[in-house]
Design a protein around this motif. Structure first.
Motif, PDB file in Angstrom:
ATOM      1  N   ILE A  48       0.822  -1.201   0.000  1.00  0.00           N
ATOM      2  CA  ILE A  48       0.000   0.000   0.000  1.00  0.00           C
ATOM      3  C   ILE A  48       0.862   1.258   0.000  1.00  0.00           C
ATOM      4  O   ILE A  48       1.999   1.242   0.470  1.00  0.00           O
ATOM      5  CB  ILE A  48      -0.967   0.030   1.207  1.00  0.00           C
ATOM      6  N   ILE A  49       0.301   2.344  -0.528  1.00  0.00           N
ATOM      7  CA  ILE A  49       0.939   3.655  -0.480  1.00  0.00           C
ATOM      8  C   ILE A  49      -0.158   4.713  -0.312  1.00  0.00           C
ATOM      9  O   ILE A  49      -1.191   4.652  -0.980  1.00  0.00           O
ATOM     10  CB  ILE A  49       1.821   3.935  -1.710  1.00  0.00           C
ATOM     11  N   THR A  50       0.067   5.640   0.594  1.00  0.00           N
ATOM     12  CA  THR A  50      -0.899   6.697   0.883  1.00  0.00           C
ATOM     13  C   THR A  50      -0.789   7.795  -0.159  1.00  0.00           C
ATOM     14  O   THR A  50       0.303   8.276  -0.449  1.00  0.00           O
ATOM     15  CB  THR A  50      -0.633   7.283   2.286  1.00  0.00           C
ATOM     16  N   ASN A  51      -1.940   8.203  -0.730  1.00  0.00           N
ATOM     17  CA  ASN A  51      -1.891   9.277  -1.723  1.00  0.00           C
ATOM     18  C   ASN A  51      -2.683  10.517  -1.327  1.00  0.00           C
ATOM     19  O   ASN A  51      -2.551  11.558  -1.960  1.00  0.00           O
ATOM     20  CB  ASN A  51      -2.298   8.781  -3.113  1.00  0.00           C
ATOM     21  N   LYS A  52      -3.505  10.421  -0.270  1.00  0.00           N
ATOM     22  CA  LYS A  52      -4.262  11.597   0.164  1.00  0.00           C
ATOM     23  C   LYS A  52      -4.788  11.364   1.578  1.00  0.00           C
ATOM     24  O   LYS A  52      -5.204  10.254   1.911  1.00  0.00           O
ATOM     25  CB  LYS A  52      -5.425  11.844  -0.795  1.00  0.00           C
ATOM     26  N   ILE A  53      -4.778  12.426   2.386  1.00  0.00           N
ATOM     27  CA  ILE A  53      -5.358  12.371   3.730  1.00  0.00           C
ATOM     28  C   ILE A  53      -6.264  13.586   3.895  1.00  0.00           C
ATOM     29  O   ILE A  53      -5.837  14.713   3.651  1.00  0.00           O
ATOM     30  CB  ILE A  53      -4.268  12.366   4.820  1.00  0.00           C
ATOM     31  N   VAL A  54      -7.511  13.332   4.288  1.00  0.00           N
ATOM     32  CA  VAL A  54      -8.462  14.413   4.529  1.00  0.00           C
ATOM     33  C   VAL A  54      -8.780  14.424   6.021  1.00  0.00           C
ATOM     34  O   VAL A  54      -9.348  13.466   6.542  1.00  0.00           O
ATOM     35  CB  VAL A  54      -9.753  14.235   3.697  1.00  0.00           C
ATOM     36  N   ILE A  55      -8.400  15.512   6.679  1.00  0.00           N
ATOM     37  CA  ILE A  55      -8.617  15.648   8.121  1.00  0.00           C
ATOM     38  C   ILE A  55      -9.862  16.502   8.339  1.00  0.00           C
ATOM     39  O   ILE A  55      -9.949  17.630   7.849  1.00  0.00           O
ATOM     40  CB  ILE A  55      -7.392  16.269   8.797  1.00  0.00           C
ATOM     41  N   SER A  56     -10.820  15.957   9.079  1.00  0.00           N
ATOM     42  CA  SER A  56     -12.067  16.649   9.378  1.00  0.00           C
ATOM     43  C   SER A  56     -11.811  17.846  10.306  1.00  0.00           C
ATOM     44  O   SER A  56     -10.889  17.812  11.121  1.00  0.00           O
ATOM     45  CB  SER A  56     -13.022  15.669  10.062  1.00  0.00           C
ATOM     46  N   PRO A  57     -12.655  18.866  10.229  1.00  0.00           N
ATOM     47  CA  PRO A  57     -12.515  20.000  11.149  1.00  0.00           C
ATOM     48  C   PRO A  57     -12.669  19.618  12.621  1.00  0.00           C
ATOM     49  O   PRO A  57     -12.162  20.316  13.497  1.00  0.00           O
ATOM     50  CB  PRO A  57     -13.645  20.950  10.729  1.00  0.00           C
ATOM     51  N   VAL A  58     -13.346  18.492  12.911  1.00  0.00           N
ATOM     52  CA  VAL A  58     -13.494  18.061  14.308  1.00  0.00           C
ATOM     53  C   VAL A  58     -12.277  17.289  14.812  1.00  0.00           C
ATOM     54  O   VAL A  58     -12.169  17.005  15.999  1.00  0.00           O
ATOM     55  CB  VAL A  58     -14.776  17.221  14.526  1.00  0.00           C
ATOM     56  N   ASP A  59     -11.348  16.957  13.917  1.00  0.00           N
ATOM     57  CA  ASP A  59     -10.124  16.234  14.281  1.00  0.00           C
ATOM     58  C   ASP A  59      -9.152  17.226  14.908  1.00  0.00           C
ATOM     59  O   ASP A  59      -8.668  18.140  14.255  1.00  0.00           O
ATOM     60  CB  ASP A  59      -9.500  15.596  13.037  1.00  0.00           C
ATOM     61  N   LYS A  60      -8.857  17.033  16.181  1.00  0.00           N
ATOM     62  CA  LYS A  60      -7.993  17.956  16.927  1.00  0.00           C
ATOM     63  C   LYS A  60      -6.712  17.281  17.423  1.00  0.00           C
ATOM     64  O   LYS A  60      -6.058  17.768  18.330  1.00  0.00           O
ATOM     65  CB  LYS A  60      -8.756  18.536  18.128  1.00  0.00           C
ATOM     66  N   VAL A  61      -6.339  16.145  16.808  1.00  0.00           N
ATOM     67  CA  VAL A  61      -5.158  15.400  17.237  1.00  0.00           C
ATOM     68  C   VAL A  61      -4.028  15.634  16.238  1.00  0.00           C
ATOM     69  O   VAL A  61      -4.186  15.395  15.044  1.00  0.00           O
ATOM     70  CB  VAL A  61      -5.459  13.887  17.349  1.00  0.00           C
TER      71      VAL A  61
END
Length: 110
Positions: A48-61
């Motif tokens: 596997i290889i990561t090509n995109k990460i979408v962080i939600s506005p509620v994600d505070k970590v």
């Protein structure tokens, strides 16, 4: 830490939805992100290889906190890994990135 991961796979594309709560230094923070990966099958194993990460506005970590809790392919675009998949007593499968199991997927329909 209480984290739930849901996977969707099809035609070389994998989406991991990660949600939960992370406890760090006496504080509780919400975690909510989508990780888009490409995969190639090699027998029963996956590369596997990561090509995109979408962080939600509620994600505070922050990723700095998560580095000790999650593998790099959940945190960094371009990160890669080989996932080894082994049968688990006819009850499901063990997924591993090495000697230590990463998760166990149980078959509810057996």
């Amino acid at each position: 830490m209480e984290i739930y991961v849901n996977y969707r796979m099809k035609n070389g594309k994998l989406i991991a939805r990660i949600e939960g709560e992370v406890h760090h230094q006496g504080r509780e923070s919400g975690l909510s992100r989508l990780v888009y990966l490409d995969y190639k099958k090699n027998g029963s194993n996956l590369s596997i290889i990561t090509n995109k990460i979408v962080i939600s506005p509620v994600d505070k970590v922050s990723n700095d906190i998560l580095k000790g809790m999650l593998p790099p392919f959940y945190l960094m675009v371009g990160a890669s890994a080989d996932i080894y998949i082994y049968p688990f007593h006819n009850a499901g499968y063990v997924f591993s990135t090495g000697m230590t199991p990463s998760l166990i997927c149980l078959n509810k329909h057996r």
